[in-house]
Write an enzyme that holds these catalytic residues in place. Structure first.
Site, short mmCIF file in Angstrom:
data_model
loop_
_atom_site.label_atom_id
_atom_site.label_comp_id
_atom_site.label_asym_id
_atom_site.label_seq_id
_atom_site.Cartn_x
_atom_site.Cartn_y
_atom_site.Cartn_z
N LYS A 59 0.86 -1.19 0.00
CA LYS A 59 0.00 0.00 0.00
C LYS A 59 0.89 1.23 0.00
O LYS A 59 1.79 1.35 0.83
CB LYS A 59 -0.90 -0.03 1.24
CG LYS A 59 -1.71 1.24 1.46
CD LYS A 59 -2.82 0.98 2.47
CE LYS A 59 -2.79 1.96 3.62
NZ LYS A 59 -3.84 1.66 4.63
N LYS A 117 1.08 5.39 0.20
CA LYS A 117 0.35 6.59 0.59
C LYS A 117 0.50 7.62 -0.53
O LYS A 117 1.62 7.80 -1.05
CB LYS A 117 0.93 7.13 1.89
CG LYS A 117 0.67 6.23 3.10
CD LYS A 117 -0.78 6.30 3.53
CE LYS A 117 -0.99 5.59 4.86
NZ LYS A 117 -2.39 5.67 5.31
N ASP A 128 -3.49 4.79 -0.77
CA ASP A 128 -4.31 5.35 0.31
C ASP A 128 -4.08 6.85 0.38
O ASP A 128 -2.96 7.30 0.61
CB ASP A 128 -3.93 4.68 1.65
CG ASP A 128 -4.82 5.12 2.81
OD1 ASP A 128 -5.76 5.92 2.59
OD2 ASP A 128 -4.58 4.64 3.95
N GLU A 170 -7.89 3.81 -1.42
CA GLU A 170 -8.48 3.94 -0.09
C GLU A 170 -8.74 5.41 0.24
O GLU A 170 -7.86 6.25 0.08
CB GLU A 170 -7.48 3.32 0.91
CG GLU A 170 -8.01 3.22 2.33
CD GLU A 170 -7.00 2.50 3.24
OE1 GLU A 170 -6.11 1.79 2.74
OE2 GLU A 170 -7.11 2.66 4.47
N ASP A 225 -12.12 3.83 4.62
CA ASP A 225 -11.46 3.66 5.91
C ASP A 225 -12.13 4.67 6.87
O ASP A 225 -13.10 4.33 7.55
CB ASP A 225 -9.95 3.91 5.73
CG ASP A 225 -9.15 3.96 7.03
OD1 ASP A 225 -9.74 3.88 8.12
OD2 ASP A 225 -7.90 4.10 6.96
N LYS A 262 -11.07 -1.39 10.86
CA LYS A 262 -10.13 -1.15 11.96
C LYS A 262 -10.94 -1.26 13.24
O LYS A 262 -11.95 -0.57 13.42
CB LYS A 262 -9.51 0.24 11.86
CG LYS A 262 -8.53 0.41 10.71
CD LYS A 262 -7.95 1.82 10.67
CE LYS A 262 -6.95 1.95 9.52
NZ LYS A 262 -6.55 3.37 9.32
N GLY A 311 -4.54 -1.00 9.76
CA GLY A 311 -3.63 -0.87 10.89
C GLY A 311 -3.55 0.58 11.34
O GLY A 311 -3.87 1.50 10.58
#
Ligand code: OSB
Ligand code: MG
Length: 368
Positions: free
Chosen positions: A162, A164, A189, A214, A239, A263, A291
């Site tokens: 993943k 960012k 994300d 995401e 998320d 989460k 996470g």
């Protein structure tokens, strides 16, 4: 069980490497750890995933301390609790503050599974013996560095990368990474860094065969995400926007996402996380476990949750040594060729390392 004592500790753990997102950089991880003791002396641990600043959501470790001390702990002290699922009802009068609620709930699950002599995974109905693990890599200072950390993560065996992203660190970065690593399952994300005005940029990401993007839009939005999803092919994963089963239902009905990142802390605990998992399974929406740079205590709970069947995509549950010189559990979480073995013994399968906890503690208070 009857809860007799709760200790709140404020821990500060240095991250091996700073972690940068579209909203800021973490150098240390500061969080609250709860130690809960019942009348038989069984001890459970729970972790709050609230950060020291309200960047990801509105909760912080200090707002959590306030909620715990003034509202949540008084509600559970000396109450007879048969099952952790009862906490939802007990906490019903207190709005939101999901991370604070989840910290207690995690500790109660820990006590409950020890006393009923089952593993946390088993108590949740998790059947997987091992889980697939991905890794979330922060924004790096240069493209060379970004390529290097991805290369290392793939060599370490992680099953999904993943990345960012943020405006200005998106299309070109992903194009180059995709060229370098054509086959690795990859996703991005944005942590809410875009708006519908950026649809032109977000459409360009369709070229890169990403598993999902995401939370591209606002942290409290499900309407604009539905509008965006109609214009891009890459599935949207929510998320920040999902705090409950109700939120998940609305987002799915609106078509705001094709995937949900669950989460535990963000949704108020393991019981609600399982409800969202079950609902998504029914609706054919895949989920995976996100996470929050957790210590081993929270990570152990994530591992048990991920053993449920509809966690069909690798989670952000990297191994302890990715984050810390020394974690606060024994054994530490080990990722072997991209898998974590789900502990089958009674409890979470990991013991709190009290010396390590003591070493990282900068404040604590006991309530009884
Ligand atoms: O958006 O998933 C996120 C870390 C801090 C805040 C938000 C997020 C993240 C991660 C890290 O992506 C996941 C992890 O390694 O724990
Ligand atoms: Mg995220």
């Amino acid at each position: 069980m009857k809860i007799k004592e709760v200790t709140i500790r404020h821990l500060k753990m240095k991250l091996k490497n700073p972690f940068s997102t579209s909203f800021g950089t973490f150098v240390d991880k500061e969080f609250l750890l709860l130690e809960v003791t019942d009348e038989r002396g069984t001890i459970g641990f729970g972790e709050s995933v609230a950060f020291d600043a309200p960047w990801y959501n509105e909760e912080t470790l200090k707002t959590n301390w306030h909620m715990l001390e003034d509202f949540l702990i008084p509600l559970i002290l000396n109450k007879e609790i048969q099952h952790p699922d009862e906490l939802g009802e007990l906490f019903k009068g207190i709005r939101k503050n999901y991370m604070a609620k989840s910290a207690i709930e995690g500790a109660i699950w820990d006590i409950y599974v020890q006393q009923t002599n089952q593993s946390l995974a088993q108590a949740l109905g998790g059947k997987k013996e091992k889980i697939e693990v991905g890794i979330s890599l922060g924004i790096q200072e240069t493209l060379e560095k970004q390529i290097e950390v991805v290369d290392k993560a793939i060599k370490d065996g992680y099953k999904r990368i993943k990345l960012k992203i943020k405006p200005g660190w998106d299309v070109e970065m992903l194009r180059i990474l995709r060229e370098k690593f054509p086959d690795i399952p990859m996703m991005a994300d944005a942590n809410s860094a875009y708006t519908l005005e950026d649809v032109g940029i977000l459409k360009q990401l369709d070229e890169f065969n990403l598993m999902m993007i995401e939370q591209p839009l606002a942290s409290d939005d499900i309407i604009d995400h539905a509008i965006l999803q109609k214009q891009i092919k890459t599935p949207i994963c929510l998320d920040e926007s999902i705090h409950s089963l109700e939120d998940a239902r609305k987002a799915i009905e609106l078509g705001s996402c094709g995937v949900i990142n669950i989460k535990i802390g963000r949704v108020g605990g393991i019981s609600e996380a399982k409800k969202i998992h079950d609902y998504c399974e029914e609706k054919g929406i895949p989920v995976w476990c996100g996470g929050m740079l957790e210590s081993g205590i929270g990570r152990a709970h994530n591992i048990a949750l991920t053993s449920l069947a509809n966690f069909v995509m690798p989670g952000d549950t990297a191994g302890s040594k990715h984050y810390w010189e020394q974690d606060i559990i024994e054994p530490e979480v080990i990722v072997d060729d991209g898998y974590i073995t789900v502990p089958q013994e009674s409890g979470t399968g990991y013991k709190a390392n009290l010396d390590a906890i003591e070493g990282y503690t900068i404040a604590s208070k006991t309530y009884k």
